[in-house]
Design a protein around this motif. Structure first.
Motif, PDB file in Angstrom:
ATOM      1  N   ASP A  30       0.832  -1.214   0.000  1.00  0.00           N
ATOM      2  CA  ASP A  30       0.000   0.000   0.000  1.00  0.00           C
ATOM      3  C   ASP A  30       0.860   1.255   0.000  1.00  0.00           C
ATOM      4  OD1 ASP A  30      -2.273  -1.549   0.040  1.00  0.00           O
ATOM      5  OD2 ASP A  30      -2.483  -1.489   2.230  1.00  0.00           O
ATOM      6  N   LEU A  31       1.961   1.211   0.724  1.00  0.00           N
ATOM      7  CA  LEU A  31       2.875   2.359   0.773  1.00  0.00           C
ATOM      8  C   LEU A  31       3.448   2.668  -0.606  1.00  0.00           C
ATOM      9  CD1 LEU A  31       4.815   4.434   2.081  1.00  0.00           C
ATOM     10  CD2 LEU A  31       6.333   2.522   2.624  1.00  0.00           C
ATOM     11  N   CYS A  32       3.880   1.644  -1.308  1.00  0.00           N
ATOM     12  CA  CYS A  32       4.546   1.854  -2.607  1.00  0.00           C
ATOM     13  C   CYS A  32       3.556   2.230  -3.708  1.00  0.00           C
ATOM     14  CB  CYS A  32       5.313   0.602  -3.005  1.00  0.00           C
ATOM     15  SG  CYS A  32       6.671   0.196  -1.886  1.00  0.00           S
ATOM     16  N   GLY A  33       2.331   1.704  -3.637  1.00  0.00           N
ATOM     17  CA  GLY A  33       1.341   1.990  -4.662  1.00  0.00           C
ATOM     18  C   GLY A  33       1.523   1.124  -5.894  1.00  0.00           C
ATOM     19  N   ALA A  34       0.540   1.188  -6.795  1.00  0.00           N
ATOM     20  CA  ALA A  34       0.601   0.405  -8.030  1.00  0.00           C
ATOM     21  C   ALA A  34       1.824   0.813  -8.835  1.00  0.00           C
ATOM     22  CB  ALA A  34      -0.671   0.615  -8.838  1.00  0.00           C
ATOM     23  N   LEU A  35       2.592  -0.190  -9.236  1.00  0.00           N
ATOM     24  CA  LEU A  35       3.813   0.033 -10.029  1.00  0.00           C
ATOM     25  C   LEU A  35       4.768   1.012  -9.331  1.00  0.00           C
ATOM     26  CD1 LEU A  35       2.193   0.317 -13.600  1.00  0.00           C
ATOM     27  CD2 LEU A  35       3.218  -1.696 -12.516  1.00  0.00           C
ATOM     28  N   ASP A  36       4.732   1.018  -7.996  1.00  0.00           N
ATOM     29  CA  ASP A  36       5.613   1.881  -7.182  1.00  0.00           C
ATOM     30  C   ASP A  36       5.435   3.362  -7.488  1.00  0.00           C
ATOM     31  OD1 ASP A  36       6.606  -0.348  -5.948  1.00  0.00           O
ATOM     32  OD2 ASP A  36       8.490  -0.399  -7.057  1.00  0.00           O
ATOM     33  N   ARG A  37       4.214   3.760  -7.886  1.00  0.00           N
ATOM     34  CA  ARG A  37       4.006   5.144  -8.298  1.00  0.00           C
ATOM     35  C   ARG A  37       4.161   6.119  -7.134  1.00  0.00           C
ATOM     36  NH1 ARG A  37      -2.488   4.702  -9.603  1.00  0.00           N
ATOM     37  NH2 ARG A  37      -3.212   4.418  -7.450  1.00  0.00           N
ATOM     38  N   ASN A  38       3.864   5.653  -5.900  1.00  0.00           N
ATOM     39  CA  ASN A  38       4.041   6.544  -4.748  1.00  0.00           C
ATOM     40  C   ASN A  38       5.511   6.850  -4.526  1.00  0.00           C
ATOM     41  OD1 ASN A  38       1.291   6.333  -4.458  1.00  0.00           O
ATOM     42  ND2 ASN A  38       1.363   4.966  -2.694  1.00  0.00           N
ATOM     43  N   LEU A  39       6.355   5.835  -4.720  1.00  0.00           N
ATOM     44  CA  LEU A  39       7.794   6.047  -4.575  1.00  0.00           C
ATOM     45  C   LEU A  39       8.306   7.000  -5.654  1.00  0.00           C
ATOM     46  CD1 LEU A  39       9.035   2.400  -3.811  1.00  0.00           C
ATOM     47  CD2 LEU A  39       8.185   4.155  -2.232  1.00  0.00           C
ATOM     48  N   THR A  40       7.756   6.857  -6.855  1.00  0.00           N
ATOM     49  CA  THR A  40       8.153   7.736  -7.961  1.00  0.00           C
ATOM     50  C   THR A  40       7.804   9.190  -7.660  1.00  0.00           C
ATOM     51  OG1 THR A  40       7.818   5.933  -9.545  1.00  0.00           O
ATOM     52  CG2 THR A  40       7.884   8.175 -10.429  1.00  0.00           C
ATOM     53  N   GLY A  47      14.167  14.727  -5.363  1.00  0.00           N
ATOM     54  CA  GLY A  47      15.404  14.555  -6.122  1.00  0.00           C
ATOM     55  C   GLY A  47      16.265  13.420  -5.596  1.00  0.00           C
ATOM     56  N   VAL A  48      15.615  12.349  -5.106  1.00  0.00           N
ATOM     57  CA  VAL A  48      16.351  11.189  -4.613  1.00  0.00           C
ATOM     58  C   VAL A  48      16.042   9.984  -5.494  1.00  0.00           C
ATOM     59  CG1 VAL A  48      16.369  11.998  -2.229  1.00  0.00           C
ATOM     60  CG2 VAL A  48      14.461  10.571  -3.014  1.00  0.00           C
ATOM     61  N   GLN A  49      16.784   8.920  -5.281  1.00  0.00           N
ATOM     62  CA  GLN A  49      16.487   7.646  -5.940  1.00  0.00           C
ATOM     63  C   GLN A  49      16.023   6.666  -4.874  1.00  0.00           C
ATOM     64  OE1 GLN A  49      19.760   5.814  -8.004  1.00  0.00           O
ATOM     65  NE2 GLN A  49      18.536   4.094  -8.747  1.00  0.00           N
ATOM     66  N   ILE A  50      14.888   6.012  -5.120  1.00  0.00           N
ATOM     67  CA  ILE A  50      14.335   5.066  -4.159  1.00  0.00           C
ATOM     68  C   ILE A  50      14.242   3.702  -4.835  1.00  0.00           C
ATOM     69  CG2 ILE A  50      12.378   4.495  -2.682  1.00  0.00           C
ATOM     70  CD1 ILE A  50      11.686   7.450  -2.570  1.00  0.00           C
ATOM     71  N   VAL A  51      14.857   2.698  -4.212  1.00  0.00           N
ATOM     72  CA  VAL A  51      14.882   1.345  -4.772  1.00  0.00           C
ATOM     73  C   VAL A  51      14.270   0.385  -3.764  1.00  0.00           C
ATOM     74  CG1 VAL A  51      16.323  -0.506  -5.676  1.00  0.00           C
ATOM     75  CG2 VAL A  51      16.953   1.882  -6.099  1.00  0.00           C
ATOM     76  N   ARG A  52      13.310  -0.392  -4.218  1.00  0.00           N
ATOM     77  CA  ARG A  52      12.677  -1.392  -3.351  1.00  0.00           C
ATOM     78  C   ARG A  52      13.354  -2.735  -3.535  1.00  0.00           C
ATOM     79  NH1 ARG A  52       6.327  -3.274  -3.765  1.00  0.00           N
ATOM     80  NH2 ARG A  52       6.435  -4.950  -2.212  1.00  0.00           N
ATOM     81  N   ARG A  53      13.743  -3.351  -2.390  1.00  0.00           N
ATOM     82  CA  ARG A  53      14.394  -4.657  -2.407  1.00  0.00           C
ATOM     83  C   ARG A  53      13.671  -5.562  -1.414  1.00  0.00           C
ATOM     84  NH1 ARG A  53      20.072  -1.677  -1.182  1.00  0.00           N
ATOM     85  NH2 ARG A  53      20.389  -0.660  -3.210  1.00  0.00           N
ATOM     86  N   GLY A  54      12.651  -6.260  -1.882  1.00  0.00           N
ATOM     87  CA  GLY A  54      11.866  -7.085  -0.975  1.00  0.00           C
ATOM     88  C   GLY A  54      11.163  -6.225   0.056  1.00  0.00           C
ATOM     89  N   ASN A  55      11.439  -6.476   1.335  1.00  0.00           N
ATOM     90  CA  ASN A  55      10.835  -5.692   2.409  1.00  0.00           C
ATOM     91  C   ASN A  55      11.698  -4.502   2.803  1.00  0.00           C
ATOM     92  OD1 ASN A  55       9.043  -8.029   2.596  1.00  0.00           O
ATOM     93  ND2 ASN A  55       8.427  -7.156   4.557  1.00  0.00           N
ATOM     94  N   GLU A  56      12.712  -4.215   2.018  1.00  0.00           N
ATOM     95  CA  GLU A  56      13.578  -3.082   2.291  1.00  0.00           C
ATOM     96  C   GLU A  56      13.436  -2.027   1.196  1.00  0.00           C
ATOM     97  OE1 GLU A  56      17.279  -5.062   4.780  1.00  0.00           O
ATOM     98  OE2 GLU A  56      17.509  -4.699   2.627  1.00  0.00           O
ATOM     99  N   ILE A  57      13.626  -0.784   1.592  1.00  0.00           N
ATOM    100  CA  ILE A  57      13.655   0.320   0.639  1.00  0.00           C
ATOM    101  C   ILE A  57      14.947   1.087   0.860  1.00  0.00           C
ATOM    102  CG2 ILE A  57      12.648   2.562   0.056  1.00  0.00           C
ATOM    103  CD1 ILE A  57       9.914   1.410   0.438  1.00  0.00           C
TER     104      ILE A  57
END
Length: 339
Positions: A30-40, A47-57
């Motif tokens: 739910d935090l990340c959203g569909a296709l990680d759109r919330n992270l985007t 101006g950061v880069q956010i990478v999801r790795r399993g249960n880690e960000i």
């Protein structure tokens, strides 16, 4: 809440990163959203880069931006743990607040405990409303704590919406007996006789924004019933003359279009147990040039009076479509450039 660990990868070609571990994958989705759109969205804003790795960000970028992103991600994750959705408006609010919980103050006992889990909330029949900027937060605190509050600033900053939400919340909690919403009807030069229909049909088009706000907070049938029982009144400002408004939450919208006499008349309607919220944009006065705005004069006369709250919104507080803020800013620049 996530476990946060600032790390420096062994591979020296990579930038230092902040690593967050989120224990429950259901909430993380739910935090990340569909296709990680919330992270985007957060990436683009900070101006950061956010990478999801399993249960880690992992968050990479400027050190301060990493810290802010980590705080935002944590606050949004806590929101999902409380069973609340993460929508674009919530992400926008978290970015504006820098992810910090709104826990600096509490409402007094008897003013309703509006804080839940550290967040300021206004509860109504249909939805819960949360401030989305620091200015909105201070405004809502004033609306609950003070008997007379002015909300001044450009369109789209939530001045009227939050005032009506507060009125509804205090009404359903029994702190006031009725809600009165008023507006000056000046768009047609007060010549309501040219419109077809009875008086209600003549004035309703001017009152529609207030009906829209109410329908956001009450089921439609309940709004109709409360209006029928006169526990909610929506009327032009001129209809306030000669009344004393007791135990009511009164909201005057578009107050910049009230004349000096109308504003004084309105302010002196306040009765025992009542509260008033007055909202307006002093850059959008529709009165004839020779007629001074009662809101402008009231702000000058009353701003030093103890117990009266003034909240000044800016373009940064606009929470409608992002284009609205750009439009308001462009008009402000044009006005300054042309004196």
């Amino acid at each position: 809440m996530a476990n946060i660990a600032p790390t420096i990868p062994h591979n020296s070609t990579r930038k230092p990163e902040t690593l967050l571990n989120f224990p429950d994958n259901r909430y993380l989705i739910d935090l990340c959203g569909a296709l990680d759109r919330n992270l985007t969205t957060i990436e683009a804003a900070l101006g950061v880069q956010i990478v999801r790795r399993g249960n880690e960000i992992a968050v990479m970028g400027d050190k301060d931006a990493q810290a802010k992103a980590a705080s935002i991600l944590n606050s949004l994750y806590e929101r999902t743990e409380q069973g609340k959705p993460v929508e674009p408006a919530d992400i926008d609010a978290a970015i504006r607040f820098g992810g910090k919980l709104q826990d600096e103050s509490r409402m007094a006992v008897g003013q309703i405990e509006m804080f839940k889990g550290g967040h300021l909330e206004i509860r109504t029949r249909k939805k819960t409303v949360e401030p989305r900027t620091v200015t909105q937060k201070h405004y809502v605190e004033d609306l609950f704590a003070k008997e007379l509050v002015f909300g001044l600033g450009p369109a789209g900053t939530g001045k009227t919406y939050l005032a009506v939400a507060t009125a509804v919340s205090m009404f359903i909690n029994g702190l006031v007996d009725k809600i009165i919403l008023a507006r000056p009807a000046v768009e047609a030069g007060e010549r309501l006789g040219f419109l077809p229909g009875d008086m209600k049909e003549k004035v309703d088009p001017y009152m529609q924004p207030l009906y829209d706000a109410l329908n956001d907070f009450f089921p439609a049938k309940q709004v109709e019933k409360l209006i029928e029982d006169r526990r909610i009144e929506i009327a032009p400002l001129a209809f306030m003359r000669g009344r004393t408004l007791n135990n009511a939450y009164v909201v005057l919208d578009e107050a910049q279009n009230a004349t000096t006499m109308q504003m004084k008349m309105f302010l002196t309607r306040m009765g025992e147990g009542s509260r008033m919220a007055i909202t307006g944009d002093m850059s959008q006065i529709d009165l004839p040039r020779s007629v001074p705005s009662g809101l402008v004069e009231a702000e000058k006369i009353l701003r030093e009076v103890k117990g009266i709250g003034f909240t000044y919104f800016k373009t940064e507080d606009i929470v409608r479509h992002p284009m609205v803020a750009k439009i308001v800013t462009a008009y402000d620049k044009h006005a300054k450039a042309n004196g």
